[in-house]
Design a protein around this motif. Sequence first.
Motif, PDB file in Angstrom:
ATOM      1  N   TYR A 105       2.099  -9.880  -3.670  1.00  0.00           N
ATOM      2  CA  TYR A 105       1.834  -8.920  -2.596  1.00  0.00           C
ATOM      3  C   TYR A 105       2.268  -7.508  -2.993  1.00  0.00           C
ATOM      4  O   TYR A 105       1.472  -6.563  -2.917  1.00  0.00           O
ATOM      5  N   LYS A 145      -0.285  -4.373  -4.080  1.00  0.00           N
ATOM      6  CA  LYS A 145      -0.249  -3.166  -3.245  1.00  0.00           C
ATOM      7  C   LYS A 145      -0.104  -1.926  -4.128  1.00  0.00           C
ATOM      8  O   LYS A 145      -0.813  -0.924  -3.938  1.00  0.00           O
ATOM      9  N   LEU A 204      -3.735  -8.029  -2.162  1.00  0.00           N
ATOM     10  CA  LEU A 204      -4.576  -6.989  -1.568  1.00  0.00           C
ATOM     11  C   LEU A 204      -5.719  -6.586  -2.501  1.00  0.00           C
ATOM     12  O   LEU A 204      -6.693  -5.968  -2.070  1.00  0.00           O
ATOM     13  N   ALA A 239      -9.072  -0.372   1.704  1.00  0.00           N
ATOM     14  CA  ALA A 239      -7.724  -0.945   1.679  1.00  0.00           C
ATOM     15  C   ALA A 239      -6.633   0.114   1.635  1.00  0.00           C
ATOM     16  O   ALA A 239      -5.500  -0.145   2.050  1.00  0.00           O
ATOM     17  N   GLU A 282      -4.245  -3.747   5.594  1.00  0.00           N
ATOM     18  CA  GLU A 282      -4.046  -5.070   4.986  1.00  0.00           C
ATOM     19  C   GLU A 282      -4.747  -6.172   5.774  1.00  0.00           C
ATOM     20  O   GLU A 282      -4.426  -7.350   5.607  1.00  0.00           O
ATOM     21  N   LYS A 284      -7.868  -9.416   2.573  1.00  0.00           N
ATOM     22  CA  LYS A 284      -7.281  -9.635   1.251  1.00  0.00           C
ATOM     23  C   LYS A 284      -8.352  -9.487   0.171  1.00  0.00           C
ATOM     24  O   LYS A 284      -9.553  -9.460   0.453  1.00  0.00           O
TER      25      LYS A 284
END
Length: 445
Positions: free
Chosen positions: A75, A79, A117, A426, A434, A437
Amino acid sequence: MSSTLITNAKIVNENKIFEADVLIKDQLIEKIESKIDANLADRVIDAKGSYLLPGLIDDQVHFREPGLTHKANIYTESKAAVAGGVTSFMEMPNTVPNALTQELLADKYAIGARDSLANYSFFMGASNDNLEEVLKTNSKEVCGVKVFMGSSTGNMLVDDEKTLEGLFSKVSMLIATHCEDEATILANTAKFKEKYGENVPIEMHPLIRSEEACYKSSSMAAKLAKKHGTRLHILHISTAKELALFDNSIPLQKKKITSEACIHHLWFNDSSYKEKGTLIKWNPAVKTQTDQEAILSAVIDNTIDVIATDHAPHTIEEKQNTYFKAPSGGPLVQHSLVALLEMYHQNKISLEKIVEKACHNPAILFEINKRGYVREGYYADLVLVDLNKPWTVSKNNILAKCGWSPFDGTSFKSNVSHTFISGHLAYENGRFDESKKGMRLAFDR
């Protein structure tokens, strides 16, 4: 079905820069035209002269999950990737446990589906005794097989000649290699330990993990690939000497042996150790300015095929250690595009070549389905960049979980403003959405 219209963008794609509008519908690019009716879209983004690029595809990252999540996780690092304009990544198997079975590989894909993401794929790992598991890998759903022909973070060294022959002769999909000769490194380590004891200066790192160690292993991999017709991709080239192993006269689609350059080998050289110390300790090592310049030249003349990061975070406490105790690797994925754009500002590389090496070529090399280009019918993995919006890397804006960067304090002229992942906005000017995905990469093999 949601739709977005990007207007007034300068598009960098397929060796051209041109102004056009881009209409995104749901996940795909529906239309690219000089002027598109704004009424066709739910949302309009006026790019105002910013540059629109395909999203970067990073073919080598270490996101540390499972098992090493005190350093990073899928995650946090995805990001950071998205904020840096990297829309797809391929992650390495030296997590804990190592991804050496189909079940453990499936576990990583489950984490990716839940948390990433960005779009994702994971390499299957090879060891000295898991050939049967490796051969079960589905080449349409997995980016490749990773072979550590030199030891690095984790314990995945494949040094058995019989095993290597088996892998290169039987694996039909792409094999990606880390090439450093272990015997050479051990002999060099013993020599420097005799001279310095445990207090070996970081400046000795490129002499311990030497040009000879790299070339001996890379040339062995190339020899095995030629013998068996293997599809070989040699990662993170760090020496000028290794460039002789690659042929720039063959179109990429027809190459059986390909190679990668990493941001740190393009940006730093051995003079950087004095300031950066163990923060720029990588395997293979950052080497001389001659090597650095040769690698960039090889990127430009197509001897080297792709640019990636080898993003490999450790905690700052781990890195601020003595030479032997400090692990190799560092976070780079958030800053790879802006670093390349800085090299553009320095007249070292063109925008078209950056896009070719970081977007188009990874898609070609790995045969990725409908990504890596600004094309109608392709997934809308897109990045908007402002080439004249300076900012400085600091602990306040570093998104990697480890909280530090070798670029800390560096000022970049360019800024990533928007990142689309499969049509989903995104990231926009520091804010993340978020709600969706990334997708699992598929391969046309």
